[in-house]
Design a protein around this motif. Structure first.
Motif, PDB file in Angstrom:
ATOM      1  N   PHE A  29      -4.282   5.012  10.561  1.00 12.02           N
ATOM      2  CA  PHE A  29      -3.584   3.806  10.130  1.00 12.02           C
ATOM      3  C   PHE A  29      -4.615   2.753   9.709  1.00 12.02           C
ATOM      4  CE2 PHE A  29      -1.120   5.893  13.443  1.00 12.02           C
ATOM      5  CZ  PHE A  29       0.155   5.981  12.880  1.00 12.02           C
ATOM      6  N   VAL A  30      -4.229   1.899   8.760  1.00  5.62           N
ATOM      7  CA  VAL A  30      -5.085   0.796   8.337  1.00  5.62           C
ATOM      8  C   VAL A  30      -4.244  -0.481   8.297  1.00  5.62           C
ATOM      9  CG1 VAL A  30      -6.766  -0.028   6.649  1.00  5.62           C
ATOM     10  CG2 VAL A  30      -6.348   2.423   6.867  1.00  5.62           C
ATOM     11  N   ALA A  31      -4.736  -1.536   8.951  1.00  5.87           N
ATOM     12  CA  ALA A  31      -4.001  -2.793   8.999  1.00  5.87           C
ATOM     13  C   ALA A  31      -4.839  -3.931   8.417  1.00  5.87           C
ATOM     14  CB  ALA A  31      -3.630  -3.127  10.455  1.00  5.87           C
ATOM     15  N   PRO A  32      -4.448  -4.554   7.283  1.00  7.28           N
ATOM     16  CA  PRO A  32      -3.259  -4.226   6.493  1.00  7.28           C
ATOM     17  C   PRO A  32      -3.497  -3.169   5.411  1.00  7.28           C
ATOM     18  CG  PRO A  32      -4.198  -6.282   5.710  1.00  7.28           C
ATOM     19  CD  PRO A  32      -5.054  -5.849   6.878  1.00  7.28           C
ATOM     20  N   GLY A  33      -4.761  -2.862   5.092  1.00  4.63           N
ATOM     21  CA  GLY A  33      -5.050  -1.825   4.097  1.00  4.63           C
ATOM     22  C   GLY A  33      -4.846  -2.310   2.670  1.00  4.63           C
ATOM     23  N   ASN A  34      -4.935  -1.360   1.733  1.00  5.87           N
ATOM     24  CA  ASN A  34      -4.750  -1.656   0.306  1.00  5.87           C
ATOM     25  C   ASN A  34      -4.181  -0.419  -0.384  1.00  5.87           C
ATOM     26  OD1 ASN A  34      -6.997   0.103  -0.300  1.00  5.87           O
ATOM     27  ND2 ASN A  34      -8.415  -1.575   0.130  1.00  5.87           N
ATOM     28  N   ALA A  35      -4.117  -0.443  -1.711  1.00  5.87           N
ATOM     29  CA  ALA A  35      -3.520   0.683  -2.437  1.00  5.87           C
ATOM     30  C   ALA A  35      -4.325   1.964  -2.268  1.00  5.87           C
ATOM     31  CB  ALA A  35      -3.389   0.336  -3.919  1.00  5.87           C
ATOM     32  N   GLY A 368      -9.679  -5.103  -3.522  1.00  8.62           N
ATOM     33  CA  GLY A 368      -8.547  -6.024  -3.632  1.00  8.62           C
ATOM     34  C   GLY A 368      -7.471  -5.435  -4.511  1.00  8.62           C
ATOM     35  N   THR A 369      -6.699  -4.493  -3.958  1.00 10.05           N
ATOM     36  CA  THR A 369      -5.599  -3.867  -4.701  1.00 10.05           C
ATOM     37  C   THR A 369      -4.352  -3.801  -3.823  1.00 10.05           C
ATOM     38  OG1 THR A 369      -6.055  -1.597  -3.974  1.00 10.05           O
ATOM     39  CG2 THR A 369      -7.216  -2.364  -5.952  1.00 10.05           C
ATOM     40  N   LYS A 370      -3.198  -3.612  -4.477  1.00  8.42           N
ATOM     41  CA  LYS A 370      -1.960  -3.342  -3.748  1.00  8.42           C
ATOM     42  C   LYS A 370      -1.055  -2.485  -4.622  1.00  8.42           C
ATOM     43  CE  LYS A 370       0.702  -7.430  -5.118  1.00  8.42           C
ATOM     44  NZ  LYS A 370       1.482  -8.587  -4.632  1.00  8.42           N
ATOM     45  N   ASP A 371      -0.106  -1.817  -3.994  1.00  4.38           N
ATOM     46  CA  ASP A 371       0.862  -1.008  -4.737  1.00  4.38           C
ATOM     47  C   ASP A 371       1.938  -1.913  -5.316  1.00  4.38           C
ATOM     48  OD1 ASP A 371      -0.134   1.645  -4.429  1.00  4.38           O
ATOM     49  OD2 ASP A 371       0.438   1.554  -2.320  1.00  4.38           O
ATOM     50  N   GLY A 372       2.255  -1.685  -6.608  1.00  4.40           N
ATOM     51  CA  GLY A 372       3.337  -2.431  -7.252  1.00  4.40           C
ATOM     52  C   GLY A 372       4.681  -1.742  -7.042  1.00  4.40           C
ATOM     53  N   GLU A 373       5.744  -2.399  -7.460  1.00  2.00           N
ATOM     54  CA  GLU A 373       7.097  -1.860  -7.235  1.00  2.00           C
ATOM     55  C   GLU A 373       7.375  -0.622  -8.063  1.00  2.00           C
ATOM     56  OE1 GLU A 373       9.919  -4.971  -7.767  1.00  2.00           O
ATOM     57  OE2 GLU A 373       9.060  -6.223  -6.175  1.00  2.00           O
ATOM     58  N   ASN A 374       6.720  -0.487  -9.211  1.00  5.15           N
ATOM     59  CA  ASN A 374       6.997   0.648 -10.104  1.00  5.15           C
ATOM     60  C   ASN A 374       5.993   1.787  -9.946  1.00  5.15           C
ATOM     61  OD1 ASN A 374       9.088  -0.907 -11.265  1.00  5.15           O
ATOM     62  ND2 ASN A 374       7.575  -1.944 -12.569  1.00  5.15           N
TER      63      ASN A 374
END
Length: 425
Positions: A29-35, A368-374
């Protein structure tokens, strides 16, 4: 073994990538993690200083080992929180307690520590608002360039170097009046050291230690090391000038006195020590301590580890680091950091990233990334992604890193094209 990594940057993705290779691993697990961490682990929406939330999650998921990536939770006392709770103390935490974290949390503490235990470093004096006039006089007695350091954590931005005495004086006043908030309520005026910088990384269990590969990072935003400081624009490992003889000096003159000093202070230190060094005519001088792995240095150090990192961390947590087996890949690792347009000033987030499927012969460590909704990957920070590669030479590794850097695209992408420029030839 179930493992929780605390943090969200390229360093934490590198930890996750390496730990994920271990046959000892259960759930990661990673908190909060990234994409990037989301592809190989389960991200958990917890802030790095939400100790209650991290504790509850750890109990619920039977976490046996916690790896703390960034400095902020360490300085805030996450290790003490777990050590002092009967229901949590069986969980091994890789990271020093609050007292040990002062090595990074207070530059004044770390400088006094170096002096006390004979660690070679630049001379300095510390001033606060009530001793501002003394500080201004002290600057007049020093030679340029002048080095001013905020005592506390300032996200890598609390150091100012200038050759102009008037500028140094106004900066001292601004810092003591709150330029970096509480971090600069005390300011060190430090002797300027000239030479070439590098970093050495140590993992210790409080008794034994292992020294990881050396690395050199590039902090300035502009090519030729120009412009504003950043969190790091790229890195190289190993450092060509850090030969066996120099690293032996580092071990004898810096690492051993540091660890002996921690023991003498009664600090039970389990975790990483990042030692920022200046090589001055073949002699090591300490610029600073950090109490965690560096970023982007981790992204070149971990690809060179021919070892089970989880096993090593578990042994450290058990105070059995002497049993660890560490093999190092002799090849060179390089990384190039892609950043957002405008960084390290203001920048926009949420830019769609493309080109991942075209990457070859590199490891893309998300920062510095995150998953988008699509299903898109979006930018979510100033430093976005580190493109790491291994090669028989630094030049060959950099060729791969730069090829990868060209493949990834998003609006405003910027990266330095001269990583390793001062190490060639």
């Amino acid at each position: 073994m179930n493992v929780l990594i605390v943090g969200s940057g390229g360093r934490e993705h590198a930890f996750a990538w390496k730990i994920n290779q271990s046959p000892k691993l259960g759930n990661l697990f990673v908190a909060p993690g990234n994409a990037g961490t989301a592809e190989i682990a389960t991200n958990v929406n917890l802030d790095v200083t939400d100790f209650e939330g991290i504790a509850e999650f750890s109990k619920k998921e039977d976490i046996e080992l916690i790896v703390v990536g960034p400095e902020v939770p360490l300085v805030a006392g996450i290790t003490d929180f777990f050590k002092n709770d009967e229901s949590l103390k069986s969980i091994k935490v890789i990271g020093p307690d609050k007292q040990g974290a002062l090595l990074e949390g207070s530059k004044d503490f770390s400088k006094n520590f170096m002096v006390k235990y004979g660690v070679p470093a630049a001379k300095s004096q510390t001033f606060n608002l009530s001793t501002l006039e003394d500080g201004l006089k002290y600057l007049e007695s020093e030679k340029a360039p002048y080095v001013l350091k905020a005592d506390g954590l300032a996200a890598g931005k609390g150091v100012i170097i200038t050759s102009d005495l008037g500028e140094a004086k106004s900066n001292l006043k601004e810092m003591l009046e709150g330029k970096f908030g509480d971090a600069s309520s005390n300011v060190l005026i430090e002797q300027h050291l000239s030479g070439i910088e590098l970093s050495v990384f140590v993992l210790t269990d409080g008794e034994d230690y292992i020294i990881l590969p050396s690395a050199k990072d590039y902090k300035r935003i502009g090519e030729g090391d120009s412009g504003l400081n950043t969190g790091g624009m790229g890195a190289v490992s190993p450092v060509p000038f850090a030969d066996e003889a120099f690293l032996k000096k580092v071990e004898e003159k810096v690492v051993k006195p540091t660890l002996n000093g921690l023991k003498s202070e009664g600090i039970d230190y389990t975790g990483f020590i990042f030692i920022g060094l200046m090589n001055m005519e073949g002699e090591p001088y300490v610029i600073e301590y950090n109490v965690r792995m560096g970023d982007p240095e981790t992204e070149v150090v971990f690809p060179r580890l021919d070892a089970d990192l989880l096993e090593i961390l578990d042994l450290a947590g058990q105070k059995k680091l002497s049993e660890a087996n560490l093999e190092i890949d002799p090849r060179t690792a390089t990384t190039v950091m892609l950043v957002s347009g405008g960084y390290p000033g203001s920048y926009e987030k949420g830019k769609v990233m493309t080109g991942f499927e075209e990457l070859e012969e590199v490891i893309a460590f998300h920062a510095g990334t995150k998953d988008g909704e699509n299903g898109d990957v979006l930018t979510n920070g100033g430093r976005v992604i580190a493109i790491s590669a291994l090669g028989e030479t630094m030049e060959k590794a950099l060729e791969k890193s730069y090829r990868g850097a060209e493949k990834i695209n998003y609006d405003g992408k910027y990266f330095r094209k001269d990583i390793g420029f001062d190490l060639k030839g």
